[in-house]
Design an enzyme around this catalytic site. Structure first.
Site, PDB file in Angstrom:
ATOM      1  N   GLU A 130       0.827  -1.222   0.000  1.00 25.88           N
ATOM      2  CA  GLU A 130       0.000   0.000   0.000  1.00 25.88           C
ATOM      3  C   GLU A 130       0.854   1.262   0.000  1.00 25.88           C
ATOM      4  OE1 GLU A 130      -2.975  -0.179   3.087  1.00 25.88           O
ATOM      5  OE2 GLU A 130      -4.218  -1.535   1.916  1.00 25.88           O
ATOM      6  N   GLU A 162      -5.729  -8.285  -1.065  1.00 31.84           N
ATOM      7  CA  GLU A 162      -6.433  -8.060   0.203  1.00 31.84           C
ATOM      8  C   GLU A 162      -7.859  -7.644  -0.104  1.00 31.84           C
ATOM      9  OE1 GLU A 162      -4.798  -5.426   3.185  1.00 31.84           O
ATOM     10  OE2 GLU A 162      -2.755  -5.976   2.620  1.00 31.84           O
TER      11      GLU A 162
HETATM   12  C1  BGP Z   1      -4.490  -2.904   4.838  1.00 33.04           C
HETATM   13  C2  BGP Z   1      -3.162  -3.464   5.272  1.00 33.04           C
HETATM   14  C3  BGP Z   1      -3.201  -4.663   6.121  1.00 33.04           C
HETATM   15  C4  BGP Z   1      -4.443  -4.829   6.962  1.00 33.04           C
HETATM   16  C5  BGP Z   1      -5.716  -4.332   6.337  1.00 33.04           C
HETATM   17  C6  BGP Z   1      -6.887  -4.187   7.272  1.00 33.04           C
HETATM   18  O1  BGP Z   1      -4.394  -1.527   4.809  1.00 33.04           O
HETATM   19  O2  BGP Z   1      -2.336  -3.735   4.164  1.00 33.04           O
HETATM   20  O3  BGP Z   1      -1.997  -4.790   6.798  1.00 33.04           O
HETATM   21  O4  BGP Z   1      -4.293  -4.719   8.269  1.00 33.04           O
HETATM   22  O5  BGP Z   1      -5.553  -3.106   5.689  1.00 33.04           O
HETATM   23  O6  BGP Z   1      -6.731  -3.030   8.044  1.00 33.04           O
HETATM   24  P1  BGP Z   1      -6.889  -3.022   9.604  1.00 33.04           P
HETATM   25  O7  BGP Z   1      -6.025  -4.131  10.105  1.00 33.04           O
HETATM   26  O8  BGP Z   1      -6.426  -1.708  10.052  1.00 33.04           O
HETATM   27  O9  BGP Z   1      -8.324  -3.258   9.867  1.00 33.04           O
END
Ligand code: BGP
Length: 467
Positions: free
Chosen positions: A175, A366
């Site tokens: 990201e 993701e």
């Molecule tokens: C993305 C990231 C992840 C992950 C996901 C969910 O931004 O690449 O590492 O954590 O989001 O976000 P969060 O864990 O803050 O709910």
């Protein structure tokens, strides 16, 4: 309608959020090891040291470090074709500026990859997923410093050489486009080991950091090809459409300008040069950057093979006199308990837009739903998660079948419950596998199959036909 035969179904994780073992195997401290726990109302606190009165959830994660055999076995049971994970940079180079890597760290990933390959699971590996050695942040000012390019390149070469026969698919910076949002200190810290200072030109620093990372990424792509020409190296972006808030042309333009801020990063990674809208912006804002001719050649020579991206939500942009646009919530969409708008159609939209823009294979690395799960008599009924994923997979299917978008695979976030990146909670669960631990890592640590586990297993075995 059907998915390609070799479609990569799997699940995703990140080292700092699930490994634990933060001091084992001579690992150095990571920038995430000094981020305290937060929650939906309280941001995580960041310091340069570990403070006695704070709790640091990433130190323990879910202890995958010791449970990897058991966890990978469960992924295999679900039928995973691939598993997205990241390598912890400070496990390989504890300080970051050493000339020789830490053998124990390298061996650990040998074991993890071997375990995956034993079940025919293809590892999909991110080199820097929201982390880097803390020492580089403290001693060098993180990615503010050009020397980081050399350190990253050395780390990448070490990984490519060592795992050349085990890992085909790589991504450089997770990201990377979060850097554009300089209001939230989380982004520059996890993305670049940088805490902005009050007296600096933050926008200029942000572009400088991004430039160094683009060059580092482009050099990594070139080295990968030299080491093993069949390796595929992608970028990784946070995507999601930003819709115009109305059909007023000014709002339409606001939507375009808002998306430019996301596309800036993929434009450089994929095309290998800076887009004109950014060059004009630098001119207008008198932004002065350290960019050499050699850097520009590197950007051209090291364009990525595919586009990895995360998709969780969409937002809307409305015209604003001062800032061009402001991003606001879409009143038509339902949200998760953390305020993330649920928009399956947005996934089809972004797949179409990005594919049309670049004509490169796309990999959804993701996508998922954070929720409070309840363990009752050994059962976790997470229908809300199944609904979310079903609706998103069905939009991805339409993008492939009806729109002709080339999608390589789908790795929902997350394969197993892990620590949330933004809030540091374990209570914000995403996994197909429930881990019996609370926000302080108290509990049995036992793994339970959620209802979504059985559902996803069917999705994979039917290659997306049974949703
Ligand atoms: C993305 C990231 C992840 C992950 C996901 C969910 O931004 O690449 O590492 O954590 O989001 O976000 P969060 O864990 O803050 O709910």
């Amino acid at each position: 309608m059907s998915f390609p035969k070799n479609f990569l179904w799997g699940g995703a994780t990140a080292a700092n959020q699930y490994e634990g073992g933060y001091q084992e195997g001579h690992k150095g401290l990571s920038v995430t090891d000094v981020m305290s726990a937060g929650d939906v109302d309280h941001p995580r606190e960041i310091s340069y040291e570990i403070l006695d009165d704070k709790y640091y959830p990433n130190h323990y994660g879910i202890d995958f470090y010791h449970h990897y055999k058991e966890d990978i076995k469960l992924f295999a049971e679900m039928g995973f074709k691939c598993f997205r994970l990241s390598i912890s940079w400070p496990r390989i180079y504890p300080q970051g500026d050493e000339l020789e890597p830490n053998e124990e760290g390298l061996e650990y990933y040998d074991h993890v990859f071997d375990e995956c390959l034993k079940y025919g699971i293809e590892p999909i590996v991110t080199l820097s997923h929201f982390e880097m050695p803390l020492y580089l942040a403290k001693k060098y000012g993180g990615w503010r410093n050009r020397q980081l390019i050399t350190f990253f390149e050395r780390y990448a070469i070490t990984c490519f050489k060592r795992y050349s026969k085990k890992v085909k698919y790589w991504m450089t910076f997770n990201e990377i486009n979060n850097l554009i949002d300089t209001d939230n200190p989380f982004n520059a810290w996890t993305g670049a080991g940088v805490l902005y200072e009050d007296n600096e030109n933050i926008e200029q620093t942000m572009y400088q950091i991004s430039h160094y990372q683009f060059v580092a990424s482009a050099r990594a792509v070139q080295r990968a090809k030299e080491i093993n020409a069949s390796m595929q190296v992608g970028c990784m972006l946070h995507f999601g459409p930003i819709y115009p808030s109305s059909c007023n042309p000014q709002d339409i333009l606001a939507g375009i300008k808002a998306m430019d801020k996301r596309y800036f990063f993929s434009d450089v990674h994929v095309r290998g040069y800076y887009p004109t809208y950014t060059l004009k912006k630098w001119e207008r804002s008198n932004i002065q950057l350290d960019i050499t001719d050699e850097d520009l050649k590197d950007l051209k020579r090291g364009t990525v093979d595919y586009i990895g991206f995360s998709y969780y939500k969409s937002t809307i942009a409305e015209y604003d006199k001062i800032h061009d646009f402001i991003e606001v919530q879409n009143p038509l969409l339902k949200k998760s308990d953390w305020g993330w708008a649920i928009d399956p159609t947005g996934l089809r939209i972004i797949l179409n837009e990005v594919y049309e823009r670049y004509q490169k294979p796309m990999f959804i690395v993701e996508n998922g739903f954070g929720a409070y799960d309840k363990l009752e008599n050994g059962i976790i009924n997470d229908d809300y998660r199944t609904d979310y994923l079903r609706n998103h997979i069905s939009e991805m299917k339409k993008a492939i079948e009806l729109d002709g978008v080339e999608v390589m695979g789908y790795t929902p976030w997350s394969a197993i419950d892990i620590v949330s990146a933004s809030t540091g909670e374990l209570a914000k669960r995403y996994g197909f596998i429930y881990v019996d631990l609370d926000d302080q890592a108290k509990g049995s640590g036992r793994r339970y199959r959620k209802a979504s586990f059985e559902w996803y297993k069917r999705v994979i075995s039917s290659n997306g036909e049974i949703l």
